[in-house]
Design an enzyme around this catalytic site. Structure first.
Site, mmCIF file in Angstrom:
data_model
loop_
_atom_site.group_PDB
_atom_site.id
_atom_site.type_symbol
_atom_site.label_atom_id
_atom_site.label_comp_id
_atom_site.label_asym_id
_atom_site.label_seq_id
_atom_site.Cartn_x
_atom_site.Cartn_y
_atom_site.Cartn_z
ATOM 1 N N LYS A 59 0.769 -1.085 -0.031
ATOM 2 C CA LYS A 59 0.074 0.010 0.058
ATOM 3 C C LYS A 59 0.900 1.221 0.033
ATOM 4 C CE LYS A 59 -3.749 -2.365 2.003
ATOM 5 N NZ LYS A 59 -4.417 -3.233 3.029
ATOM 6 N N GLN A 103 -4.477 -1.815 9.677
ATOM 7 C CA GLN A 103 -4.148 -3.122 8.876
ATOM 8 C C GLN A 103 -4.793 -4.104 9.688
ATOM 9 O OE1 GLN A 103 -3.004 -3.715 5.678
ATOM 10 N NE2 GLN A 103 -3.641 -5.923 5.965
ATOM 11 N N ASP A 126 -10.940 3.207 4.200
ATOM 12 C CA ASP A 126 -10.802 1.795 4.043
ATOM 13 C C ASP A 126 -12.382 1.366 4.278
ATOM 14 O OD1 ASP A 126 -9.833 -0.903 3.558
ATOM 15 O OD2 ASP A 126 -9.357 -1.295 5.442
#
Ligand code: NAP
Length: 287
Positions: A59, A103, A126
């Site tokens: 990422k 994450q 996200d």
């Protein structure tokens, strides 16, 4: 290929994602030129799970290529929920950070929901907060979960008709199965959710015009579970670059199918970057 059975066409997520990232890079450059602001994505990693370390690095690399800045915070495996919440709250309040990615999965002793909720909705690129989920469910502005959003973009890139078609989702996790079903419902698909307690799974998957595998079990869905001509989306990503669909047998039946790797995975990162630039633009406009 057997007579009368379609030979599946690959859905090239890498190529579609490249176009999305190119546009995000152009938008990031325009924002820099107009407002002097470089969009910045903060990534937060708890512990040192090798797969998570790789995802975060990917990422960051893709962000750099698109002219998006990154900030990285690593917390030890022993970090508490309170420490993680404090980190995410700090990033939420930092005007130089426009998007935040925690994450996941986080270590089991951490309250993941509490951590997600510490992300400010305008930085939730996200799409993991309850606010983002509700906005998506109500069709209000907000950030979609990145993987489900990427799946919809891929379906659109291949002009897959969704209205009135039967979509069967195998998996109901809050970050993948559930939201992808809601996005398909919003596009007038008829949606069936399946999960570990579903009775006679294959009878349901064999009725799917659009079959989404989000199970987390390698090669779980085989060609026997696929209707001839179905569009098969394999969101799974298991060790060894293996999806949740048994590709060779499913490709015998499907009309369109995503490969692993190179299908859903690159779309997730592309949507994440696109949403980071959108978040930065919105925050700059708000002042
Ligand atoms: P998860 O939270 O573990 O959820 C898995 C889901 O599958 C659950 O809803 C579970 O049902 C269901 N399931 C498990 N066994 C089943 C069975 N025998 N029959 C039917 N359903 C079953 O996983 P996730 O986070 O959604 O991830 C799913 C997969 O997608 C993984 O391979 C993951 O690596 C991948 N993934 C990929 C991306 C990407 O960017 N490409 C992003 C996220 C995830 P219950 O709810 O009943 O337990």
């Amino acid at each position: 290929m057997s007579a009368g059975i379609p030979s599946a066409l690959l859905m090239d997520g890498t190529a579609v994602a490249r176009r999305i990232v190119e546009q995000a890079a152009a938008d990031a450059a325009a924002l820099k030129a107009q407002a002097g602001v470089t969009p910045c994505l903060a990534t937060v990693l708890v512990g040192s799970d090798p797969a998570s370390v790789t995802y975060v690095r990917m990422k960051q690399n893709r962000s750099a290529k698109a002219g998006i800045g990154s900030r990285h915070v690593e917390l030890p495996e022993t970090a508490t929920t309170a420490e993680l919440v404090a980190t995410l709250t700090g990033l939420s309040q930092d005007p130089e950070v426009h998007g935040i990615l925690l994450q996941h999965p986080v270590p089991p002793h951490i309250d993941e929901r509490a951590a997600f909720e510490a992300i400010a909705p305008e930085k939730d690129v996200d799409g993991v907060t309850m606010h983002s989920f509700a906005a998506m469910a109500f069709g209000e502005p907000g950030f979609a979960s990145a993987t489900p959003g990427g799946i919809l973009r891929l379906l659109d890139a291949y002009s897959v008709d969704l209205a009135g078609r039967h979509a069967v989702i195998v998996g109901r996790s809050p970050i993948l199965g559930k939201p992808v079903g809601m996005l398909l419902l919003a596009r007038d698909a008829t949606v069936t959710y399946c999960h570990s307690k579903t009775a006679d799974l294959a009878a349901l998957t064999r009725r799917a015009d659009i079959l989404v595998a989000a199970v987390g079990r390698p090669r779980f869905l085989t060609g026997d579970a696929v209707k001839a001509g179905a569009v098969v989306i394999d969101a799974g990503y298991n060790p060894g670059n293996v999806g949740d669909v048994d590709f060779p047998s499913a490709a015998e039946k499907a009309s369109l199918i995503t490969p692993v790797p190179g299908g859903v995975g690159p779309m997730t990162i592309a949507v994440l970057l696109e949403q980071t630039v959108a978040a930065a633009r919105w925050q700059v406009a708000r002042g």
